[in-house]
Scaffold this active site. Structure first.
Site, PDB file in Angstrom:
ATOM      1  N   LYS A 118       0.868  -1.190   0.000  1.00 44.20           N
ATOM      2  CA  LYS A 118       0.000   0.000   0.000  1.00 44.20           C
ATOM      3  C   LYS A 118       0.892   1.224   0.000  1.00 44.20           C
ATOM      4  O   LYS A 118       2.018   1.168   0.500  1.00 44.20           O
ATOM      5  CB  LYS A 118      -0.874   0.022   1.257  1.00 44.20           C
ATOM      6  CG  LYS A 118      -2.135   0.837   1.089  1.00 44.20           C
ATOM      7  CD  LYS A 118      -3.245  -0.017   0.538  1.00 44.20           C
ATOM      8  CE  LYS A 118      -4.471   0.770   0.186  1.00 44.20           C
ATOM      9  NZ  LYS A 118      -5.587  -0.137  -0.165  1.00 44.20           N
ATOM     10  N   ASP A 158      -6.987   4.091  -4.665  1.00 46.64           N
ATOM     11  CA  ASP A 158      -7.665   3.963  -3.372  1.00 46.64           C
ATOM     12  C   ASP A 158      -8.316   5.346  -3.176  1.00 46.64           C
ATOM     13  O   ASP A 158      -8.534   6.060  -4.162  1.00 46.64           O
ATOM     14  CB  ASP A 158      -6.665   3.605  -2.252  1.00 46.64           C
ATOM     15  CG  ASP A 158      -7.351   3.090  -0.982  1.00 46.64           C
ATOM     16  OD1 ASP A 158      -7.712   1.908  -0.937  1.00 46.64           O
ATOM     17  OD2 ASP A 158      -7.555   3.878  -0.041  1.00 46.64           O
TER      18      ASP A 158
HETATM   19  N1  GLU Z   1      -7.338   0.028  -3.036  1.00 44.19           N
HETATM   20  C1  GLU Z   1      -8.055  -1.180  -3.337  1.00 44.19           C
HETATM   21  C2  GLU Z   1      -8.068  -2.083  -2.126  1.00 44.19           C
HETATM   22  O1  GLU Z   1      -8.152  -1.611  -1.014  1.00 44.19           O
HETATM   23  C3  GLU Z   1      -7.601  -1.840  -4.623  1.00 44.19           C
HETATM   24  C4  GLU Z   1      -6.149  -2.188  -4.703  1.00 44.19           C
HETATM   25  C5  GLU Z   1      -5.702  -2.705  -6.076  1.00 44.19           C
HETATM   26  O2  GLU Z   1      -6.512  -2.770  -6.995  1.00 44.19           O
HETATM   27  O3  GLU Z   1      -4.512  -3.022  -6.182  1.00 44.19           O
HETATM   28  O4  GLU Z   1      -8.061  -3.286  -2.212  1.00 44.19           O
END
Ligand code: GLU
Length: 438
Positions: A118, A158
């Protein structure tokens, strides 16, 4: 936990996310001592790598600004680091560690080969011009590019990072790396994106809620639904609930919530999409336009409905709100956001025996379709919307089955929290054991 808190001070959200998993695993680890001997828990809470960097940029008035950028590369036992970028003033190390930690389990549950990561920045996109957002994204990627890659670490969106930001980030990556590759997901359709990726988190959460309801002979058709948030996840949650014959009563943003007793139908949803994605206005304008109730500074959980789909942000349902939901007849809570319920709220849901789907299982559809976008990029072809949606649906059913396998209690109640935490853990832990001291 004491060791973790001492080593990661002032990161309450990270402590919260780890504590939940530790509690779920307690009994399981006693029954499977090999994981204890291999110190998997101690290793899994230690990020493999953290990158922190300066993001300088110049605003429209010619003023120099500076933000902080981060990428947490949490775990690569089962695949390259994968997870979104969050641009929001509340972003700090504790928030990103909690999100990266959750992502490891979530990605494992999807059945696809993706590790967890992340990243993001304390940059606030609110009130910034397109030009300022572009300059920020370009500066952010100028540093980040050297740490990521299609087989190394694949960021996505996100909160605060949608199609516009992914476009600017991808453009800058391509210039620096001199290659067109699937290094980000959530890309536009004619430059490597996947159909159904924008819809995936919201659709997936509704599919998960459907599976939970099915275990009690229930259905979404004819049910009233509270949705919080009004961004990407909330919007496609409303779209899918409408398709299935449910009625969504609420949406919110950080300023307040709207309550529409007639339901947010597809035409009103179109307006919400224009309002939030193009005009970038406030949800209050919905209340002005359609003459419905707007509650300033409040969250929608005191309203009466049968299903709640929190799709805004972490810790948006507290104990009192959870009690209100249940006493007002809510039978199912399925999380589109990451960790929207506090530990005390979760306790209420589990005590009362309602259907409760935690985010790392229920909202995994987003990253799952990101995984499918990576597959399509590697194969250099595009699947149809039907093909991707069918795979998404199957993945959500499979996640539900995994939760039932690991979360079913002696009285037959499915504790989806334990199910998701144990189910997500086993695959990663086994891979770490096989790979030695990693
Ligand atoms: N931000 C999204 C999550 O919390 C998607 C992450 C992604 O597609 O890599 O899973």
């Amino acid at each position: 936990m004491a060791e973790l808190i001492a080593k990661n001070p002032a990161e309450p959200e990270y402590h919260q996310a780890v504590h939940e998993v530790v509690e779920s695993l307690d009994h399981f680890l006693s029954e499977h001592p090999k994981y204890k001997h291999a110190r998997i828990l101690e290793r899994i809470v230690e990020p493999e790598r953290i990158i922190i960097f300066r993001v300088p940029w110049v605003d429209d008035k010619g003023m120099m600004r500076v933000n902080r950028g981060y990428r947490i590369e949490m775990n690569s036992a089962i695949g390259p680091y994968k997870g979104g970028l969050r641009f929001h003033p509340t972003v700090n190390m504790g928030i990103l560690k909690f999100l990266a930690f959750e992502q490891v389990f979530k990605n494992s549950l999807t059945t696809l080969p993706m590790g967890g990561g992340k990243g993001g920045s304390d940059f606030d996109p609110k009130g910034k011009s397109d030009n300022e957002v572009m300059h920020f994204c370009q500066s952010f990627m100028t540093e980040l590019h050297r740490h990521i890659g299609a087989n190394t670490d694949i960021p996505a969106g996100d909160i605060g990072v949608g199609g516009r930001e992914i476009g600017y980030l991808f453009g800058q990556y391509k210039r620096i790396a001199n290659e067109f590759t699937g290094v980000l997901t959530g890309k536009g359709l004619n430059w490597g994106g996947s159909l159904i990726r924008p819809e995936a988190t919201g659709y997936g959460n509704v599919y998960f809620a459907q599976e939970m309801l099915k275990t009690r002979g229930e259905d979404i058709k004819g049910k009233t639904v509270l949705v919080s948030g009004s961004g990407n996840v909330a919007q496609f949650t409303v779209e899918k609930v409408n398709q299935l014959g449910g009625k969504v009563l609420t949406l919110s943003d950080s300023s307040g919530y709207i309550y529409d007793p007639d339901g947010i139908d597809n035409e009103k949803l179109k307006y919400v999409m224009y309002l939030k994605n193009n005009k970038r206005g406030r949800i209050k304008e919905y209340a002005d336009k359609y003459g419905v109730k707007y509650e300033e500074g409040k969250r929608p959980w005191a309203e009466k409905a049968q299903i709640a789909l929190p799709s805004a942000t972490q810790n948006e349902i507290n104990k009192e709100e959870a009690q209100l939901l249940v006493s007002n007849g809510c039978i199912c809570v399925s999380e589109g956001a990451n960790m929207p319920s506090t530990p005390e709220a979760i306790e209420v849901f589990l005590d009362k025996g309602i259907l409760y789907g935690p985010g790392k299982a229920a909202n995994a559809g987003g990253v799952a379709v990101s995984g499918l976008e990576m597959t399509q990029n590697s194969m250099r072809l595009n699947w149809t919307a039907e093909e991707v949606d069918k795979r998404l649906h199957l993945i959500m059913q499979s996640i539900h089955a995994t939760c039932c396998k690991y979360g079913r209690k002696s009285d037959d109640y499915v504790n989806y929290v334990d199910g998701a935490n144990i189910g997500g853990f086993v695959k990663v832990a086994d891979a770490m054991m096989a790979q030695g001291a990693v």
